[in-house]
Scaffold this active site. Structure first.
Site, PDB file in Angstrom:
ATOM      1  N   ILE A 194       0.627  -0.811  -0.071  1.00  0.00           N
ATOM      2  CA  ILE A 194      -0.028  -0.137   0.102  1.00  0.00           C
ATOM      3  C   ILE A 194       0.924   1.217  -0.076  1.00  0.00           C
ATOM      4  O   ILE A 194       0.136   2.390   0.049  1.00  0.00           O
ATOM      5  CB  ILE A 194      -0.984   0.135   1.283  1.00  0.00           C
ATOM      6  CG1 ILE A 194      -0.062   0.004   2.632  1.00  0.00           C
ATOM      7  CG2 ILE A 194      -2.118  -0.903   1.072  1.00  0.00           C
ATOM      8  CD1 ILE A 194      -1.065   0.338   3.865  1.00  0.00           C
ATOM      9  N   LYS A 195       2.067   1.036  -0.231  1.00  0.00           N
ATOM     10  CA  LYS A 195       3.063   2.215  -0.162  1.00  0.00           C
ATOM     11  C   LYS A 195       2.536   3.296  -1.631  1.00  0.00           C
ATOM     12  O   LYS A 195       2.146   2.574  -2.566  1.00  0.00           O
ATOM     13  CB  LYS A 195       4.370   1.828  -0.098  1.00  0.00           C
ATOM     14  CG  LYS A 195       4.726   1.454   1.414  1.00  0.00           C
ATOM     15  CD  LYS A 195       4.310   2.060   2.474  1.00  0.00           C
ATOM     16  CE  LYS A 195       4.695   1.591   3.913  1.00  0.00           C
ATOM     17  NZ  LYS A 195       4.175   0.333   4.134  1.00  0.00           N
ATOM     18  N   ASN A 196       3.441   4.258  -1.633  1.00  0.00           N
ATOM     19  CA  ASN A 196       3.248   5.415  -2.564  1.00  0.00           C
ATOM     20  C   ASN A 196       3.756   4.447  -3.865  1.00  0.00           C
ATOM     21  O   ASN A 196       3.257   4.833  -5.040  1.00  0.00           O
ATOM     22  CB  ASN A 196       4.070   6.393  -2.325  1.00  0.00           C
ATOM     23  CG  ASN A 196       3.393   7.418  -1.391  1.00  0.00           C
ATOM     24  OD1 ASN A 196       2.586   6.936  -0.872  1.00  0.00           O
ATOM     25  ND2 ASN A 196       4.344   8.532  -0.928  1.00  0.00           N
TER      26      ASN A 196
END
Length: 379
Positions: A187-189
């Site tokens: 779910i990171k950038n």
């Protein structure tokens, strides 16, 4: 409002793929490049070029990045590491894993980040490193004390798990001279499915990181394939990033300008929708410089848990990031009073934040928040 009207609001966070990732992984699988391969090395070069740094060392996760960075900086048993309690537990677990002692410090409630003053007040003769957490993607500026820390031999190791793409002045996070750690989790950038990266400060540090991630083995893979032995000259771990994961990261990097714009636009949409609302305080993500990873509000402590429950009952994917670490049983030995952190820990609420959401979705989430707050206050 129910989940049927805002289906993407069920999730607090969600990966966002651009449609090229599956094909990139297929090419790697068809080429048999499952482990650490030339694809991984290409990803390292591309990230380094994106950040404007000489080198980048890919590892298996953001936690692995922190662990390896601490080891590369020479942090070990008995050393003290200054770290905010308001972070995911992985930050603290990495410190404990090298045998060091976490020295928990407070945060500025407006940003959920440490300040140079809070850091320097915690420095002692045992301090070996400072780990500022770039919470929600917001850069942490320790420029004013960086020189003094260096004079004392104290390393600055940035936990930038939330902050890939964010800027400090004209530079991206990672290009400001600190030993910087990124996470490329789901779910990171920027996601690799799972992965991480360390931005070293020197060539020597980069060499040490590369040995650490490959069990202390020094010969390259192609040389080992044609030799009867190999050499292990230092401690190491199995921390390589696979070519499969790197291929996902490369496809994501090709579209990062879109990611950057979309996440800033989403955070500003929340900011505008929340502006007229009484009873909540928006945590400042510094969206002009940051690529936001979270959108958080503070709700008065007597109401926060009620509001949380009411929104979850309506399928709104709110979360709490994070329960303070100094209050966790595993870290009780290092507990100390942190009034701002403890207050914020009872107030903070993370709204759904991912690129699948639209401006209409954010307005509906904020409307539901207002209704929940009113209902909780009257309960």
């Amino acid at each position: 409002m129910t989940v049927s009207s805002v289906p993407d609001a069920r999730r607090n966070a969600s990966p966002y793929l651009y449609g090229l990732e599956a094909a990139a992984v297929t090419r790697v699988l068809e080429a048999g490049q499952y482990g650490h391969t030339a694809v991984t090395e290409e990803f390292e070069r591309r990230v380094a070029a994106f950040l404007g740094v000489p080198d980048a060392v890919a590892v298996a996760s953001g936690t692995a990045a922190l662990h390896a960075a601490l080891l590369a900086a020479g942090v070990g048993p008995g050393d003290e590491v200054i770290v905010p309690s308001m972070t995911f537990c992985a930050t603290v677990q990495a410190i404990v894993a090298v045998g060091a002692v976490p020295r928990f410090v407070d945060i500025a409630p407006a940003t959920l980040c440490v300040t140079d003053q809070l850091v320097m007040e915690a420095v002692s003769g045992a301090t070996a490193a400072v780990v500022p957490v770039l919470f929600g993607g917001r850069p942490v500026d320790l420029t004013a004390v960086r020189g003094e820390l260096a004079e004392r031999g104290i390393a600055v190791i940035e936990d930038a798990a939330h902050a890939f793409g964010s800027r400090t002045g004209t530079h991206r996070v990672g290009a400001t001279g600190a030993l910087t750690c990124f996470s490329f989790g789901p779910i990171k950038n920027l996601t690799c499915g799972q992965g991480g990266m360390v931005i070293p400060r020197t060539t020597r540090e980069a060499d040490r990181l590369r040995r650490l991630r490959l069990l202390g083995v020094v010969q390259p893979q192609d040389e080992r394939a044609n030799a009867t032995t190999y050499r292990v000259d230092s401690f190491g771990l199995r921390y390589q990033l696979s070519g499969i994961n790197a291929a996902i990261g490369l496809a994501q990097l090709d579209h990062f300008a879109t990611t950057e714009h979309a996440r800033r636009r989403l955070w500003r949409a929340y900011r505008d929708a929340l502006a007229p609302m009484d009873g909540v305080t928006l945590v400042d993500a510094d969206a002009d410089r940051a690529v936001p990873h979270l959108c958080q509000v503070r709700v008065p402590a007597p109401l926060r848990d009620k509001v949380f429950a009411k929104l979850r009952a309506r399928d709104i994917g709110v979360g709490v990031h994070y329960p303070p670490n100094h209050l966790q049983p595993a870290f009780a030995a290092w507990r100390r009073p942190l009034p701002a952190t403890e207050r914020v820990g009872e107030e903070v609420l993370s709204l759904p934040f991912h690129q699948h959401l639209t401006k209409t979705d954010t307005a509906l989430v904020v409307s539901a928040l207002g209704e929940a707050l009113t209902s909780a206050g009257g309960a």
